[in-house]
Motif scaffolding. Structure first.
Motif, mmCIF file in Angstrom:
data_model
loop_
_atom_site.group_PDB
_atom_site.id
_atom_site.type_symbol
_atom_site.label_atom_id
_atom_site.label_comp_id
_atom_site.label_asym_id
_atom_site.label_seq_id
_atom_site.Cartn_x
_atom_site.Cartn_y
_atom_site.Cartn_z
ATOM 1 N N GLN A 117 0.953 -1.133 0.307
ATOM 2 C CA GLN A 117 0.090 0.383 0.010
ATOM 3 C C GLN A 117 0.755 1.297 0.207
ATOM 4 O O GLN A 117 1.982 1.261 0.955
ATOM 5 N N GLU A 118 0.242 2.214 -0.595
ATOM 6 C CA GLU A 118 1.116 3.548 -0.661
ATOM 7 C C GLU A 118 0.170 4.793 0.456
ATOM 8 O O GLU A 118 -0.618 4.145 0.335
ATOM 9 N N ASP A 119 0.594 5.383 0.742
ATOM 10 C CA ASP A 119 0.102 6.336 1.230
ATOM 11 C C ASP A 119 -0.490 7.758 0.146
ATOM 12 O O ASP A 119 -0.224 8.314 -0.918
ATOM 13 N N ILE A 120 -1.352 7.262 -0.437
ATOM 14 C CA ILE A 120 -2.351 8.257 -1.109
ATOM 15 C C ILE A 120 -2.625 9.387 -1.394
ATOM 16 O O ILE A 120 -2.405 9.886 -2.607
ATOM 17 N N ARG A 121 -3.086 10.061 -0.322
ATOM 18 C CA ARG A 121 -2.919 11.490 -0.347
ATOM 19 C C ARG A 121 -1.804 12.084 -0.724
ATOM 20 O O ARG A 121 -2.157 12.898 -0.719
ATOM 21 N N GLN A 122 -0.716 11.365 -1.076
ATOM 22 C CA GLN A 122 0.656 11.661 -1.022
ATOM 23 C C GLN A 122 1.231 11.816 -2.874
ATOM 24 O O GLN A 122 2.102 12.116 -3.103
ATOM 25 N N GLY A 123 -0.013 11.141 -3.372
ATOM 26 C CA GLY A 123 0.005 10.581 -5.032
ATOM 27 C C GLY A 123 0.090 8.948 -4.633
ATOM 28 O O GLY A 123 0.773 8.681 -3.358
ATOM 29 N N GLN A 124 0.170 9.280 -6.787
ATOM 30 C CA GLN A 124 0.591 7.360 -6.555
ATOM 31 C C GLN A 124 2.069 7.356 -6.971
ATOM 32 O O GLN A 124 2.347 8.232 -8.074
ATOM 33 N N ARG A 125 2.976 7.564 -5.924
ATOM 34 C CA ARG A 125 4.757 7.093 -6.629
ATOM 35 C C ARG A 125 4.860 6.727 -7.410
ATOM 36 O O ARG A 125 6.344 6.241 -7.997
ATOM 37 N N VAL A 126 4.952 5.150 -7.011
ATOM 38 C CA VAL A 126 5.625 3.808 -7.368
ATOM 39 C C VAL A 126 4.857 3.636 -8.942
ATOM 40 O O VAL A 126 3.721 3.751 -8.947
ATOM 41 N N GLN A 127 5.988 3.482 -9.796
ATOM 42 C CA GLN A 127 5.507 3.121 -11.325
ATOM 43 C C GLN A 127 6.358 2.292 -11.877
ATOM 44 O O GLN A 127 5.716 1.413 -12.137
ATOM 45 N N ARG A 128 7.707 1.560 -10.878
ATOM 46 C CA ARG A 128 7.609 -0.214 -11.200
ATOM 47 C C ARG A 128 8.231 -0.625 -9.743
ATOM 48 O O ARG A 128 9.257 0.238 -8.953
ATOM 49 N N TYR A 129 8.616 -1.763 -9.776
ATOM 50 C CA TYR A 129 9.090 -1.964 -8.400
ATOM 51 C C TYR A 129 9.175 -3.903 -8.607
ATOM 52 O O TYR A 129 8.797 -4.481 -9.362
ATOM 53 N N THR A 130 10.611 -4.340 -8.068
ATOM 54 C CA THR A 130 10.590 -5.590 -7.804
ATOM 55 C C THR A 130 10.456 -5.658 -6.197
ATOM 56 O O THR A 130 10.972 -5.571 -5.435
ATOM 57 N N LEU A 131 9.821 -7.476 -6.532
ATOM 58 C CA LEU A 131 10.072 -8.031 -5.017
ATOM 59 C C LEU A 131 11.328 -9.060 -5.060
ATOM 60 O O LEU A 131 11.067 -9.553 -6.212
ATOM 61 N N GLN A 132 12.408 -9.015 -3.603
ATOM 62 C CA GLN A 132 13.188 -9.947 -3.985
ATOM 63 C C GLN A 132 12.972 -11.089 -2.604
ATOM 64 O O GLN A 132 12.729 -9.764 -1.458
ATOM 65 N N ALA A 133 13.269 -12.430 -2.750
ATOM 66 C CA ALA A 133 13.251 -12.871 -1.647
ATOM 67 C C ALA A 133 15.103 -13.159 -1.288
ATOM 68 O O ALA A 133 15.103 -13.500 -1.891
ATOM 69 N N LYS A 134 15.161 -13.308 0.195
ATOM 70 C CA LYS A 134 16.504 -14.105 0.188
ATOM 71 C C LYS A 134 16.661 -15.541 0.918
ATOM 72 O O LYS A 134 15.951 -16.263 0.924
ATOM 73 N N VAL A 135 17.334 -16.793 -0.604
ATOM 74 C CA VAL A 135 17.296 -17.577 -0.289
ATOM 75 C C VAL A 135 18.272 -18.532 -0.652
ATOM 76 O O VAL A 135 18.743 -18.475 -1.468
ATOM 77 N N GLY A 136 19.223 -19.243 0.636
ATOM 78 C CA GLY A 136 20.196 -19.764 0.440
ATOM 79 C C GLY A 136 20.810 -18.580 0.369
ATOM 80 O O GLY A 136 22.198 -18.974 0.130
ATOM 81 N N GLY A 137 20.889 -17.395 1.509
ATOM 82 C CA GLY A 137 22.616 -16.566 1.426
ATOM 83 C C GLY A 137 22.024 -15.146 0.757
ATOM 84 O O GLY A 137 22.241 -14.577 0.479
ATOM 85 N N GLU A 190 11.457 2.284 -11.039
ATOM 86 C CA GLU A 190 10.434 3.591 -11.112
ATOM 87 C C GLU A 190 9.868 4.003 -10.401
ATOM 88 O O GLU A 190 9.071 4.035 -10.005
ATOM 89 N N LYS A 191 9.112 5.732 -9.946
ATOM 90 C CA LYS A 191 9.251 6.754 -9.593
ATOM 91 C C LYS A 191 8.948 8.054 -9.876
ATOM 92 O O LYS A 191 9.946 8.154 -10.837
ATOM 93 N N ILE A 192 7.582 8.853 -9.477
ATOM 94 C CA ILE A 192 7.854 10.064 -9.764
ATOM 95 C C ILE A 192 8.294 10.789 -8.218
ATOM 96 O O ILE A 192 8.478 12.063 -8.410
ATOM 97 N N ALA A 193 8.250 10.270 -7.505
ATOM 98 C CA ALA A 193 8.672 11.159 -5.736
ATOM 99 C C ALA A 193 9.436 10.047 -4.926
ATOM 100 O O ALA A 193 8.670 8.587 -5.270
ATOM 101 N N LYS A 194 10.219 10.006 -3.773
ATOM 102 C CA LYS A 194 10.215 9.658 -2.470
ATOM 103 C C LYS A 194 9.100 8.285 -2.695
ATOM 104 O O LYS A 194 7.704 8.930 -2.302
ATOM 105 N N PRO A 195 8.470 7.169 -2.661
ATOM 106 C CA PRO A 195 7.461 6.118 -2.290
ATOM 107 C C PRO A 195 7.783 5.962 -1.043
ATOM 108 O O PRO A 195 8.825 6.445 0.201
ATOM 109 N N LEU A 196 6.334 6.450 -0.353
ATOM 110 C CA LEU A 196 5.498 6.281 0.932
ATOM 111 C C LEU A 196 5.016 5.420 1.518
ATOM 112 O O LEU A 196 3.968 5.448 0.782
ATOM 113 N N ILE A 197 5.330 4.277 1.203
ATOM 114 C CA ILE A 197 4.955 2.474 1.627
ATOM 115 C C ILE A 197 3.995 2.632 3.113
ATOM 116 O O ILE A 197 5.131 2.920 3.680
#
Length: 460
Positions: free
Chosen positions: A386-406, A439-446
């Protein structure tokens, strides 16, 4: 006075920052719309009582012969609202008038209304009952107004029948009539969350009434949907209860329908997806009737349709494909001839609401930033952002990573987050995850980064 000046300065500074970064910010009622996540639309009209299956083409042009068939002996709007609330609905609307032209309130302008009925000696007011029930149980009330079709007055797609001066005068009368009933509905029932014009209110410079000034004057804080000049929310492109991904909250124009949209290239696609660089905040809805299973699609109660209620599994999939894709779900509900939501529908709505709670109230881990670290490996198959939408929709592209086997491993990629992004991923065991915004318009606010094992939650 100093405190006021400081607040004003900070607000002005935020507005300037938003403009300089290209951010579009929502109005407070648009934030409430997205935070609500789920709402209901109650559809009720005379043809519910005729014992026949609804045929839209006929209903739009054929006035009911005997309007006194409308006689709900056990009408209980408290029961309606409680059923919707059990599913998680935070707002609810009612069809004040639909395609027959019949009005569910005491109107001084529409003679075809509650006043003409034998039911309650012509003194019933279902709109009053409905908004009172909404306020009683903490659900925001809204009103749905259908003026595009009116079988009683012979209005077809906003146009009166016939040609020549007589028809022209009737057209002008109909525009004023619509404005009068809109003013009535906006002044008799207190604060409204949403006024929804079915099929829009058309163009006030053409066939349509000039309703937007009425909304501005008498319901300044409500959501307006819509005419050719303004839409505070938009239709998501289908009545399936789902929207495609990505589904942005911003839109290239301040209107979502009308003749002007013909000049917008690839409009249907934009209606469904929005645009990441839109100049106007206009979040999407994903509407559907609860009785839409087995190839049915019924917004009004009809006989022999109890088996058309969607199973919980289908409703949960729609939730993830609407709310989980940054849209607001609107469920169509059908009061029956007794004036009640059928018991099978009531049961299903509660099962749906309970299932959402079971699935998403107990994450394996949760963070208010872009990093999660757990004490031990956990099984994960879903994430929520979730983003803080009161401050706009800032995130335009993301990657989710998990640590597996170090080592860090990419497990998903996406673009739009907005109010909420829910997505399933292949089952993985990990003790650490990170969200990388590329990719973002401004600093992400997650504000929420949560991970789940949905099969475990379902078993519980």
């Amino acid at each position: 006075m100093k405190r006021f000046l400081i607040i004003f300065f900070l607000f002005d500074l935020c507005a300037c920052f938003a403009q300089s970064t290209g951010l579009v910010l929502p109005k407070e009622n648009q934030v409430e719309w997205q935070n609500a996540e789920i709402g209901a639309l109650f559809s009720y009209d005379i043809h519910v009582f005729d014992g026949k299956r609804y045929v839209q083409s006929t209903n739009r042009i054929t006035p009911p012969v005997n309007y006194n068939i409308f006689y709900p002996k056990s009408l209980d709007t408290d029961q309606w609202v409680l059923a919707a609330k059990s599913a998680g609905c935070k707002f609810a609307m009612i069809t004040a008038t639909h395609e027959t032209g019949f009005g569910l309130w005491q109107s001084d302008y529409n003679p075809f209304c509650m006043k003409c009925l034998q039911w309650k000696d012509g003194k019933g007011d279902i709109i009053r009952d409905f908004v009172n029930s909404c306020r009683k149980y903490g659900v925001k009330p809204g009103i749905y107004i259908g003026i595009r079709w009116n079988a009683f007055l012979g209005i077809h797609n906003f146009k009166v029948d016939g040609n020549g001066p007589f028809a022209k005068n009737r057209q002008q009368w109909y525009k004023k009539y619509c404005e009068s009933i809109v003013k009535e509905l906006c002044t008799k029932y207190g604060k409204l969350f949403l006024v929804w014009f079915d099929g829009g209110a058309d163009d006030p410079n053409g066939l349509g009434p000039d309703v937007e000034p009425i909304i501005k004057e008498y319901q300044p804080n409500c959501l307006f949907y819509h005419n050719v000049n303004r839409a505070d929310i938009r239709w998501g492109g289908s009545e399936s209860g789902s929207v495609p991904y990505p589904c942005w909250s911003t839109f290239p124009t301040c209107f979502s329908h009308g003749n002007q949209t013909e000049s917008v290239k690839d409009y249907q696609n934009i209606l469904s997806h929005g645009t990441p660089d839109g100049k106007y905040w206009m979040p999407a809805m994903a509407d559907f009737p609860l009785r839409g299973y087995h190839h049915r699609h019924e917004w009004f109660w009809e006989p022999d349709d109890d088996n058309a209620v969607f199973p919980v599994t289908d409703l949960l999939a729609k939730y993830e494909e609407s709310v989980g894709r940054n849209a607001t779900m609107v469920i169509g509900l059908t009061p029956d001839t007794a004036g009640l939501i059928p018991e099978c529908d009531v049961k299903r709505l509660k099962e749906f609401g309970d299932s959402i709670q079971y699935r998403f109230s107990h994450p394996i881990a949760k963070s208010e930033n872009c990093h999660i670290k757990m004490k031990k490996d956990e099984t994960i198959n879903c994430y929520l952002l979730q983003e803080d939408i009161r401050q706009g929709q800032r995130v335009q592209r993301y990657t989710l990573q998990a640590k597996v086997g170090g080592r860090w491993r990419t497990i998903d990629e996406g673009s739009c987050i907005g109010h909420k992004r829910i997505n399933r991923i292949p089952v993985i065991k990990t003790h650490e995850l990170r969200l990388i915004v590329s990719e973002k318009i401004a600093k992400p606010l997650i504000t929420n980064f949560s991970v789940y094992n949905l099969s475990k939650n379902d078993e519980e």
